[in-house]
Write a protein that holds these residues in place. Structure first.
Motif, PDB file in Angstrom:
ATOM      1  N   UNK A 118       3.842  -1.447   3.520  1.00  0.00           N
ATOM      2  CA  UNK A 118       3.415  -0.123   3.079  1.00  0.00           C
ATOM      3  C   UNK A 118       4.622   0.733   2.726  1.00  0.00           C
ATOM      4  N   UNK A 119       4.356   1.747   1.887  1.00  0.00           N
ATOM      5  CA  UNK A 119       5.331   2.781   1.569  1.00  0.00           C
ATOM      6  C   UNK A 119       4.629   4.109   1.781  1.00  0.00           C
ATOM      7  N   UNK A 120       5.276   5.017   2.474  1.00  0.00           N
ATOM      8  CA  UNK A 120       4.685   6.334   2.725  1.00  0.00           C
ATOM      9  C   UNK A 120       4.636   7.119   1.415  1.00  0.00           C
ATOM     10  N   UNK A 121       3.438   7.315   0.882  1.00  0.00           N
ATOM     11  CA  UNK A 121       3.279   7.971  -0.412  1.00  0.00           C
ATOM     12  C   UNK A 121       3.596   9.458  -0.360  1.00  0.00           C
ATOM     13  N   UNK A 139      -1.525   3.111   7.781  1.00  0.00           N
ATOM     14  CA  UNK A 139      -0.691   1.913   7.669  1.00  0.00           C
ATOM     15  C   UNK A 139      -1.364   0.684   8.277  1.00  0.00           C
ATOM     16  N   UNK A 140      -1.847   0.807   9.509  1.00  0.00           N
ATOM     17  CA  UNK A 140      -2.418  -0.352  10.187  1.00  0.00           C
ATOM     18  C   UNK A 140      -3.661  -0.855   9.460  1.00  0.00           C
ATOM     19  N   UNK A 141      -4.504   0.067   8.998  1.00  0.00           N
ATOM     20  CA  UNK A 141      -5.699  -0.337   8.260  1.00  0.00           C
ATOM     21  C   UNK A 141      -5.324  -1.050   6.973  1.00  0.00           C
ATOM     22  N   UNK A 201       0.850  -1.194   0.000  1.00  0.00           N
ATOM     23  CA  UNK A 201       0.000   0.000   0.000  1.00  0.00           C
ATOM     24  C   UNK A 201       0.881   1.238   0.000  1.00  0.00           C
ATOM     25  N   UNK A 202       0.691   2.098  -0.992  1.00  0.00           N
ATOM     26  CA  UNK A 202       1.363   3.391  -1.019  1.00  0.00           C
ATOM     27  C   UNK A 202       0.379   4.401  -0.450  1.00  0.00           C
ATOM     28  N   UNK A 203       0.558   4.735   0.807  1.00  0.00           N
ATOM     29  CA  UNK A 203      -0.429   5.527   1.519  1.00  0.00           C
ATOM     30  C   UNK A 203       0.256   6.303   2.621  1.00  0.00           C
ATOM     31  N   UNK A 204      -0.512   7.092   3.340  1.00  0.00           N
ATOM     32  CA  UNK A 204       0.044   7.838   4.463  1.00  0.00           C
ATOM     33  C   UNK A 204       0.286   6.902   5.639  1.00  0.00           C
ATOM     34  N   UNK A 205       1.207   7.289   6.510  1.00  0.00           N
ATOM     35  CA  UNK A 205       1.492   6.461   7.675  1.00  0.00           C
ATOM     36  C   UNK A 205       0.265   6.294   8.572  1.00  0.00           C
TER      37      UNK A 205
END
Length: 336
Positions: A213-216, A202-204, A195-199
């Motif tokens: 995940x990667x912090x987008x 992350x858990x969701x 998932x490229x998303x905000x921190x």
């Protein structure tokens, strides 16, 4: 004549009000659906606000319909009165063009949108051409399945169209109404999913199928993912550094965009596109055959959207919630 009780907006960005209209005699190739529930998609909001210049008022949105067949035309044989069915973005196709004859009904130049030039599912009854109506398989919870008919197929269709291998590495940008379903489907497909998303999400994201995940929002984190993915599915409708995203693809990788970004992308052919033979693609929902396969796949692998429910009489409250950006992650209207 059948009197339909619905909720319609009389003007762009206007409130929904009770609205009635008459359905004439059913045509031989048509199906009437007694609506049980209807998902709200961001496309409904775009139509309400006439962002695409194609809305007609009074507007009855709703193209993630679940209900039971209440009437069928004489030529309809694949569903019967009483069957639970679904209706998505398209309410009909020409059935004679090369695209329809080849199974790509969603690419039909004369496809009829369920909520453009006709009234949709924020109603007690909706009518559509039989070819666009699909049975809901056993194993899916009907009250939760509606968003699969637009949001779900939008992210499932590329998995099939791109012939994605279960050994692939997939990145998903944006964990919202589309993105959370992309995580679930790609995970069930057998892929390694990032998932490229905000921190903050992350858990969701990890709970919904991401393996990592990667912090987008972190350019360095994006750069560190160079050459990592076979496929990146972007579900956002905002600008990003697309050249940096392209750099995360493996050779022959694909950046697929079901998210509707309306501004120019600013993509450079060199160096990443040309030297790694990368592809940029997009697709509109999916044809009925792929919708049926998606629903069967979802039932088999327990893939379901994360929904919030409102009674249909509270449709204005539901749209206010959608506009706020606080929906987690899809909204479904239930008939009162």
């Amino acid at each position: 004549m059948t009197t339909v009780k619905a909720y319609a907006a009389k003007q762009p960005k206007g409130p929904f009000e009770p609205f009635e209209y008459e359905l004439g005699d059913i045509a031989p190739d048509e199906v009437d659906i007694a609506v049980e529930s209807c998902g709200i998609c961001h496309s409904d909001l775009s139509m309400l606000d006439d962002e695409w210049g194609m809305a007609q008022y009074p507007l009855v949105p709703g193209h993630e319909v679940i209900g039971k067949v209440s009437a069928i035309g004489d030529h309809v044989t694949h569903v019967a009165v009483g069957d639970r069915v679904g209706l998505g973005w398209h309410a009909g196709y020409c059935m004679i063009c090369d695209q329809c004859m080849g199974g790509d009904h969603n690419l039909c130049p004369d496809a009829q949108a369920t909520i453009a030039g006709r009234h949709g599912g924020f109603a007690d009854t909706v009518r559509a051409k039989g070819a666009s109506v699909v049975k809901i398989p056993e194993g899916l919870e009907p009250a939760e399945a509606g968003p699969l008919l637009c949001g779900g197929i939008a992210v499932f269709n590329p998995l099939m169209q791109l012939d994605l291998k279960p050994t692939a590495s997939v990145g998903v940008i944006g964990i919202g109404g589309l993105g959370h379903l992309a995580l679930k489907f790609a995970n069930a497909w057998g892929c390694h999913v990032t998932a490229l998303t905000s921190d903050s999400k992350r858990d969701e994201a990890l709970q919904m199928g991401a393996h990592d995940t990667v912090n987008s929002r972190d350019a360095d984190a994006i750069a560190a993912a160079a050459g990592r993915f076979d496929l990146v599915i972007s579900t956002v409708n905002v600008q990003m550094d697309w050249n940096a995203i392209l750099a995360t693809l493996k050779p022959r990788g694909v950046l697929h965009m079901p998210g509707a970004v309306t501004e120019p992308l600013g993509i450079n052919v060199l160096p990443h596109m040309m030297f790694n033979q990368l592809s940029l693609s997009s697709s509109p929902v999916g044809p009925p055959v792929v919708i049926r396969k998606m629903l069967d796949f979802a039932a088999r692998h327990n893939v379901a959207p994360v929904n919030e429910h409102f009674p249909m009489s509270k449709v204005n409250d539901a749209f206010e919630h959608l506009r706020s950006g606080k929906a987690r992650y899809r909204i479904v209207l239930d008939r009162d």
